[in-house]
Scaffold this motif. Structure first.
Motif, mmCIF file in Angstrom:
data_model
loop_
_atom_site.group_PDB
_atom_site.id
_atom_site.type_symbol
_atom_site.label_atom_id
_atom_site.label_comp_id
_atom_site.label_asym_id
_atom_site.label_seq_id
_atom_site.Cartn_x
_atom_site.Cartn_y
_atom_site.Cartn_z
ATOM 1 N N ALA A 15 64.700 -71.637 -41.658
ATOM 2 C CA ALA A 15 64.067 -72.942 -41.876
ATOM 3 C C ALA A 15 65.103 -74.043 -41.714
ATOM 4 O O ALA A 15 66.306 -73.789 -41.747
ATOM 5 C CB ALA A 15 63.448 -73.011 -43.264
ATOM 6 N N GLN A 16 64.613 -75.255 -41.576
ATOM 7 C CA GLN A 16 65.486 -76.424 -41.561
ATOM 8 C C GLN A 16 65.103 -77.320 -42.728
ATOM 9 O O GLN A 16 63.928 -77.603 -42.951
ATOM 10 C CB GLN A 16 65.360 -77.205 -40.255
ATOM 11 N N LEU A 17 66.125 -77.747 -43.467
ATOM 12 C CA LEU A 17 65.946 -78.649 -44.601
ATOM 13 C C LEU A 17 66.440 -80.027 -44.185
ATOM 14 O O LEU A 17 67.601 -80.183 -43.787
ATOM 15 C CB LEU A 17 66.749 -78.134 -45.801
ATOM 16 N N GLN A 18 65.550 -81.020 -44.232
ATOM 17 C CA GLN A 18 65.904 -82.401 -43.892
ATOM 18 C C GLN A 18 65.817 -83.223 -45.165
ATOM 19 O O GLN A 18 64.775 -83.222 -45.833
ATOM 20 C CB GLN A 18 64.962 -82.963 -42.836
ATOM 21 N N LEU A 19 66.924 -83.907 -45.496
ATOM 22 C CA LEU A 19 67.015 -84.651 -46.746
ATOM 23 C C LEU A 19 67.364 -86.108 -46.511
ATOM 24 O O LEU A 19 68.127 -86.426 -45.611
ATOM 25 C CB LEU A 19 68.102 -84.040 -47.644
ATOM 26 N N ARG A 20 66.807 -86.972 -47.350
ATOM 27 C CA ARG A 20 67.221 -88.384 -47.443
ATOM 28 C C ARG A 20 67.727 -88.567 -48.866
ATOM 29 O O ARG A 20 67.120 -88.064 -49.812
ATOM 30 C CB ARG A 20 66.048 -89.333 -47.198
ATOM 31 N N PHE A 21 68.833 -89.307 -49.002
ATOM 32 C CA PHE A 21 69.443 -89.509 -50.313
ATOM 33 C C PHE A 21 69.262 -90.935 -50.808
ATOM 34 O O PHE A 21 69.176 -91.879 -50.020
ATOM 35 C CB PHE A 21 70.955 -89.230 -50.258
ATOM 36 N N ALA A 114 80.085 -82.093 -40.099
ATOM 37 C CA ALA A 114 79.451 -80.771 -40.089
ATOM 38 C C ALA A 114 79.947 -79.942 -41.265
ATOM 39 O O ALA A 114 81.103 -80.037 -41.662
ATOM 40 C CB ALA A 114 79.752 -80.059 -38.780
ATOM 41 N N PHE A 115 79.056 -79.123 -41.826
ATOM 42 C CA PHE A 115 79.452 -78.239 -42.916
ATOM 43 C C PHE A 115 78.821 -76.871 -42.750
ATOM 44 O O PHE A 115 77.864 -76.696 -42.008
ATOM 45 C CB PHE A 115 79.110 -78.842 -44.287
ATOM 46 N N ARG A 116 79.388 -75.912 -43.442
ATOM 47 C CA ARG A 116 78.863 -74.551 -43.506
ATOM 48 C C ARG A 116 78.634 -74.229 -44.974
ATOM 49 O O ARG A 116 79.381 -74.683 -45.843
ATOM 50 C CB ARG A 116 79.840 -73.543 -42.895
ATOM 51 N N VAL A 135 70.192 -62.353 -47.468
ATOM 52 C CA VAL A 135 71.487 -63.020 -47.400
ATOM 53 C C VAL A 135 71.325 -64.179 -46.429
ATOM 54 O O VAL A 135 70.842 -64.003 -45.300
ATOM 55 C CB VAL A 135 72.593 -62.052 -46.920
ATOM 56 N N LEU A 136 71.721 -65.372 -46.870
ATOM 57 C CA LEU A 136 71.510 -66.581 -46.071
ATOM 58 C C LEU A 136 72.828 -67.297 -45.803
ATOM 59 O O LEU A 136 73.744 -67.248 -46.627
ATOM 60 C CB LEU A 136 70.566 -67.537 -46.804
ATOM 61 N N VAL A 137 72.909 -67.965 -44.679
ATOM 62 C CA VAL A 137 74.016 -68.868 -44.371
ATOM 63 C C VAL A 137 73.422 -70.164 -43.836
ATOM 64 O O VAL A 137 72.301 -70.177 -43.302
ATOM 65 C CB VAL A 137 75.031 -68.282 -43.358
ATOM 66 N N GLY A 138 74.166 -71.235 -44.008
ATOM 67 C CA GLY A 138 73.683 -72.528 -43.562
ATOM 68 C C GLY A 138 74.700 -73.249 -42.698
ATOM 69 O O GLY A 138 75.910 -73.057 -42.851
ATOM 70 N N ALA A 139 74.201 -74.070 -41.798
ATOM 71 C CA ALA A 139 75.027 -74.934 -40.964
ATOM 72 C C ALA A 139 74.323 -76.275 -40.912
ATOM 73 O O ALA A 139 73.121 -76.339 -40.647
ATOM 74 C CB ALA A 139 75.185 -74.356 -39.564
ATOM 75 N N GLY A 140 75.067 -77.337 -41.198
ATOM 76 C CA GLY A 140 74.404 -78.621 -41.228
ATOM 77 C C GLY A 140 75.322 -79.788 -40.997
ATOM 78 O O GLY A 140 76.507 -79.633 -40.698
ATOM 79 N N ALA A 147 71.022 -85.637 -44.833
ATOM 80 C CA ALA A 147 71.622 -84.353 -44.456
ATOM 81 C C ALA A 147 70.551 -83.521 -43.772
ATOM 82 O O ALA A 147 69.356 -83.674 -44.029
ATOM 83 C CB ALA A 147 72.152 -83.602 -45.679
ATOM 84 N N VAL A 148 71.016 -82.646 -42.893
ATOM 85 C CA VAL A 148 70.156 -81.657 -42.254
ATOM 86 C C VAL A 148 70.860 -80.326 -42.398
ATOM 87 O O VAL A 148 72.047 -80.210 -42.091
ATOM 88 C CB VAL A 148 69.924 -81.980 -40.760
ATOM 89 N N LEU A 149 70.147 -79.331 -42.902
ATOM 90 C CA LEU A 149 70.703 -77.997 -43.091
ATOM 91 C C LEU A 149 69.814 -76.987 -42.384
ATOM 92 O O LEU A 149 68.626 -76.862 -42.694
ATOM 93 C CB LEU A 149 70.782 -77.658 -44.578
ATOM 94 N N ASP A 150 70.389 -76.282 -41.410
ATOM 95 C CA ASP A 150 69.689 -75.169 -40.778
ATOM 96 C C ASP A 150 70.047 -73.912 -41.551
ATOM 97 O O ASP A 150 71.235 -73.605 -41.729
ATOM 98 C CB ASP A 150 70.114 -75.035 -39.310
ATOM 99 N N ILE A 151 69.036 -73.202 -42.035
ATOM 100 C CA ILE A 151 69.236 -72.014 -42.844
ATOM 101 C C ILE A 151 68.893 -70.782 -41.999
ATOM 102 O O ILE A 151 67.849 -70.735 -41.364
ATOM 103 C CB ILE A 151 68.357 -72.038 -44.113
ATOM 104 N N PHE A 152 69.814 -69.812 -42.017
ATOM 105 C CA PHE A 152 69.663 -68.593 -41.245
ATOM 106 C C PHE A 152 69.671 -67.391 -42.175
ATOM 107 O O PHE A 152 70.430 -67.354 -43.138
ATOM 108 C CB PHE A 152 70.806 -68.440 -40.235
#
Length: 155
Positions: A15-21, A114-116, A135-140, A147-152
């Motif tokens: 999934a992709q998580l899209q956030l506004r702060f 960019a972050f992991r 088990v999940l990893v993220g890249a965003g 922020a945008v976080l792609d979850i794998f």
């Protein structure tokens, strides 16, 4: 067992998580610079998981002098089917010296930040129970406003 090889894991998009702060709270302390970015709105979208972030989630930040920002996010997501999902995401954002100053000033494009990360998800018993064993990893990309976080899923 000597000589045995293990097949390298692969990543499957979840999934992709899209956030506004909201405007961040940033402050210096005796332990270093700290901050909090409260989620104003957020959407999680994926083929097997989708929903919206409910109130009071956010990212806690530790801004280290070496240009690394430690990220620790916690939030509740209301899945489209009504299930509440708890998401915790811990990671690191490595900034070049020029990007570090821009980030602190609230400037610059989030694509430079960019972050992991390693998201974990807790779900109620039922339809989404398979996530509890994933088990999940993220890249965003992270900025002070969004922020945008792609979850794998690691398979």
């Amino acid at each position: 067992m000597r000589g045995t090889t293990t097949t390298a894991p692969t990543l499957e998009p979840l999934a992709q998580l899209q956030l506004r702060f909201e405007p961040p709270l940033l402050y210096g302390s005796h332990a270093g610079d700290r901050g909090f970015c409260k989620v104003a709105s957020g959407v999680l979208a994926g083929a097997r998981l989708s929903g919206r972030v409910v109130d009071d989630g956010g990212y806690w930040l530790v801004i280290r002098p070496d240009g690394i920002i430690e990220l620790d996010a916690r939030m509740m997501i209301a899945e489209d089917d009504g299930a509440l999902i708890y998401l915790r995401d811990r990671g690191m954002l490595r900034l070049a010296p020029d990007a570090s100053a821009a980030f602190a000033a609230g400037e610059g494009d989030s694509s430079a930040h960019a972050f992991r990360s390693t998201p974990t998800i807790e779900v109620p018993v039922g339809r989404h129970a398979w996530l509890s064993g994933s088990v999940l990893v993220g890249a965003g990309h992270f900025a002070r406003a969004d922020a945008v976080l792609d979850i794998f899923e690691v398979v």
